[in-house]
Design a protein around this motif. Structure first.
Motif, short mmCIF file in Angstrom:
data_model
loop_
_atom_site.label_atom_id
_atom_site.label_comp_id
_atom_site.label_asym_id
_atom_site.label_seq_id
_atom_site.Cartn_x
_atom_site.Cartn_y
_atom_site.Cartn_z
N ASP A 480 -2.99 -0.75 -8.81
CA ASP A 480 -3.56 -2.07 -8.56
C ASP A 480 -3.09 -2.53 -7.18
N PRO A 481 -3.95 -2.41 -6.16
CA PRO A 481 -3.54 -2.69 -4.77
C PRO A 481 -3.69 -4.15 -4.35
N LYS A 482 -4.02 -5.04 -5.26
CA LYS A 482 -4.25 -6.43 -4.87
C LYS A 482 -2.94 -7.16 -4.56
N TYR A 483 -3.06 -8.26 -3.81
CA TYR A 483 -1.98 -9.25 -3.71
C TYR A 483 -2.58 -10.59 -4.08
N LEU A 484 -2.01 -11.24 -5.08
CA LEU A 484 -2.60 -12.44 -5.66
C LEU A 484 -1.87 -13.72 -5.26
N LEU A 485 -1.18 -13.68 -4.11
CA LEU A 485 -0.43 -14.84 -3.58
C LEU A 485 0.80 -15.15 -4.44
N ARG A 486 1.35 -14.12 -5.07
CA ARG A 486 2.43 -14.32 -6.03
C ARG A 486 3.75 -14.72 -5.37
N PRO A 487 4.61 -15.44 -6.15
CA PRO A 487 5.86 -15.96 -5.60
C PRO A 487 7.12 -15.16 -5.93
N GLU A 488 7.05 -14.16 -6.80
CA GLU A 488 8.28 -13.60 -7.35
C GLU A 488 9.19 -12.99 -6.30
N ALA A 489 8.64 -12.29 -5.33
CA ALA A 489 9.47 -11.63 -4.32
C ALA A 489 10.20 -12.65 -3.46
N ILE A 490 9.49 -13.63 -2.94
CA ILE A 490 10.15 -14.61 -2.08
C ILE A 490 11.10 -15.49 -2.89
N GLU A 491 10.83 -15.70 -4.16
CA GLU A 491 11.76 -16.46 -5.00
C GLU A 491 13.12 -15.76 -5.05
N SER A 492 13.11 -14.45 -5.26
CA SER A 492 14.37 -13.72 -5.34
C SER A 492 15.04 -13.59 -3.98
N VAL A 493 14.26 -13.45 -2.91
CA VAL A 493 14.84 -13.44 -1.56
C VAL A 493 15.56 -14.76 -1.30
N PHE A 494 14.91 -15.86 -1.65
CA PHE A 494 15.52 -17.18 -1.48
C PHE A 494 16.83 -17.30 -2.26
#
Length: 572
Positions: A480-494
């Motif tokens: 599944d190559p889509k990006y759906l504007l999801r927050p999970e990665a930046i949430e954990s980076v923060f």
């Protein structure tokens, strides 16, 4: 969502921004999603057929509770310090940081303007056509879900305008045949409670509306065993008819209602909300050691018969927030019970021993991911699959390492976060896809890919070459190559930045933001990407509420002063 705990012994606020949105198909037998998609953004038809719509009316409960489980009353336990003690910032560092923060705020204002002008009081903006979609019962999901972001970004005029608009939302009726209780809980109830707590109760309309929606969806618990009907047939309840929980209930939809319902009981002093979710928690704790992967729960739950036979186990979509909420609920309750500590301990033992793996990379990078497990027919099989949704895990393990005093697990949390950053960086667009499969290191000493080799299956690799979309080294497949504007990665980076003070994480966040902004910006807002392998990928005509409510909020907070949503006053 942000939930305040200022009235409790530990002065914290819970910031709930789920990462879990279902875009995958439901398994056979699962209840079907609801929702209607409209692309006409004119509002002249708003009152049409209003008098003929079914409306929610409270009836006597079919299975009433006579002895509610109360909020815990034991003395609060001190919560260890979570946030890094940041030194005083130099003028130059502040200049660079605020420049990045302004860029994020500008992106938010652009998308908010598109929503206001083209989809006001609708669920979602269609960012390519300028239309709208009704996906979550039609109660202005983007508006309500984004209230706390408006407060955090200091957009006072926009916030007060939104407050006036929410008075028009009628939570007693919807065109939806079924109400997804989980989505309603996190987007509506969470949005209202978050804004109420951030503004310290200054705007009573927020708690008033929160109570309206909470009282309505509370009826989904009126079943024989008090387990909720997660895809709620609300018109049956409105008509005084009985309902049943499903034999195919998604784990996250039954295990992720506790934060908002707990906060409702804390604010209103009404025990019914906490009672409702505590019965679920007790069921989960009781069954946790009895599943096919002891310490975890399967993706699907038979909520009608209280059975757990599904052989699929994951921390990704359909399960994620059940695990994410374990340390959060512990904090919201001020450590007044050790139930969530026990459950988290059992989960971490299972996750570390059964799901964690290190992938092979070109440079032998020491990063971690968590796969899926199929535990059928007496054999357990690890699938080295990673999802964008799973990127919440690094932040959760980081917070858990602090609040549960498990310092040895902070390194695991950091490797999980670095894994998500790596998954962004290796893609041609600089953006991670929805789902990818990875090559697993055979052992700790053999984690570097041979030069000029391809880890992909030959057939998969040949197909990717034919499509002109070569898989990055170490990636076996991208189903599944889509990006759906999801927050999970930046949430954990923060979260990891605030825990460690490592400013390289701010650089990672900036790189992620620039790539997302470049690829997704449209005339009306920001749009999901069809294929992150393609720098010229077409866009898709939807912008989920979490883009404004979570993703851009976390980017903004990553570049904010450390005391804005301090992790010792707020919990994510």
């Amino acid at each position: 969502m942000i939930v305040s705990r200022r009235s409790y012994m530990l002065p914290t606020i819970i910031l709930i921004c789920l990462t879990y949105i279902l875009f995958s198909s439901l398994p056979p037998g699962a209840e079907t999603p609801y929702g209607h998609h409209h692309h006409d953004h004119h509002h002249s038809d708003e009152q049409q057929h209003q008098d003929h719509r079914v409306r929610w009316h409270k009836h006597a409960e079919q299975y009433p509770i006579y002895d509610y489980i109360p909020l815990p009353s034991a003395p609060s336990s001190p919560i260890p310090r979570v946030q890094y003690k940041f030194p005083k910032e130099s003028w130059f560092a502040k200049w660079g940081r605020t420049k990045r923060q302004r860029a994020v705020k500008k992106a938010f204002k652009h998308a908010w303007k598109g929503y206001k002008e083209n989809a006001w009081l609708r669920d979602e903006l269609s960012p390519l056509s300028g239309g709208h979609r009704e996906t979550f019962a039609g109660w202005a999901a983007t508006l309500v879900d984004s209230l706390d972001t408006l407060v955090i970004m200091g957009l006072t005029d926009e916030f007060e305008e939104a407050l006036e608009a929410i008075e028009q939302i009628d939570f007693t009726t919807t065109d939806a045949i079924q109400i997804n209780v989980f989505e309603t809980n996190i987007r509506y109830l969470g949005g209202l409670l978050g804004a109420y707590d951030l503004t310290h109760g200054k705007y009573p309309i927020l708690l008033q509306k929160a109570t309206e929606i909470a009282d309505m969806i509370y009826a989904c618990f009126d079943t024989r065993n008090r387990m909720p009907q997660s895809r709620w047939e609300w018109t049956r309840s409105a008509g005084g008819l009985s309902i049943e929980p499903s034999r195919n209930t998604i784990l996250a939809e039954i295990g992720s209602l506790n934060l908002e319902f707990t906060r409702m009981s804390q604010l209103t002093k009404d025990p019914k909300y906490f009672d409702a979710i505590q019965r679920i928690t007790d069921f989960l704790e009781e069954t946790q050691p009895k599943t096919k992967v002891p310490g975890m729960w399967p993706m699907m739950v038979n909520a009608r018969d209280l059975e757990l036979f599904d052989p699929r186990f994951t921390i990704g979509g359909m399960a994620d927030s059940t695990y994410e909420y374990l340390p959060k609920e512990h904090m919201l309750l001020g450590g007044q019970t050790n139930q969530y500590r026990r459950m988290y301990d059992s989960f971490m033992k299972a996750m570390k021993s059964r799901l964690l793996f290190r992938p092979m990379t070109e440079d032998g990078r020491d990063i971690l991911f968590a796969g899926n497990v199929h535990a059928g027919s007496g054999k357990t099989t690890l699938e080295p699959q990673w999802e964008h949704l799973k990127c919440f895990l690094g932040g959760t393990v980081g917070v858990g390492s602090k609040v549960f005093n498990r310092p040895e697990e902070l390194s695991i949390a950091r490797k999980l976060v670095d894994g998500c950053v790596w998954a962004y960086d290796v893609m041609p667009t600089g953006i991670m896809p929805e789902i990818l499969h990875l090559a697993v290191c055979p052992d700790a000493e053999n984690c570097t890919l041979p030069k000029n080799s391809h880890s992909e299956d030959p057939d998969t690799y040949a197909e990717s070459i034919a499509q002109g979309k070569k898989l990055p080294p170490g990636v076996v497949d991208i189903p599944d190559p889509k990006y759906l504007l999801r927050p999970e990665a930046i949430e954990s980076v923060f979260i990891m930045y605030r825990i460690t003070g490592d400013k390289t994480l701010q650089d990672d966040a900036w790189r992620m933001f620039q790539n997302i902004e470049r690829m997704t910006r449209t005339a009306y807002g920001h749009a999901a990407i069809a294929d992150v392998r393609d720098p010229a990928s077409p866009l898709m005509d939807y912008m989920e509420s979490f883009w404004l409510a979570e993703t851009l909020k976390y980017f903004y907070l990553t570049f904010s002063e450390p005391d804005l949503v301090n992790l010792d006053e707020y919990v994510l």
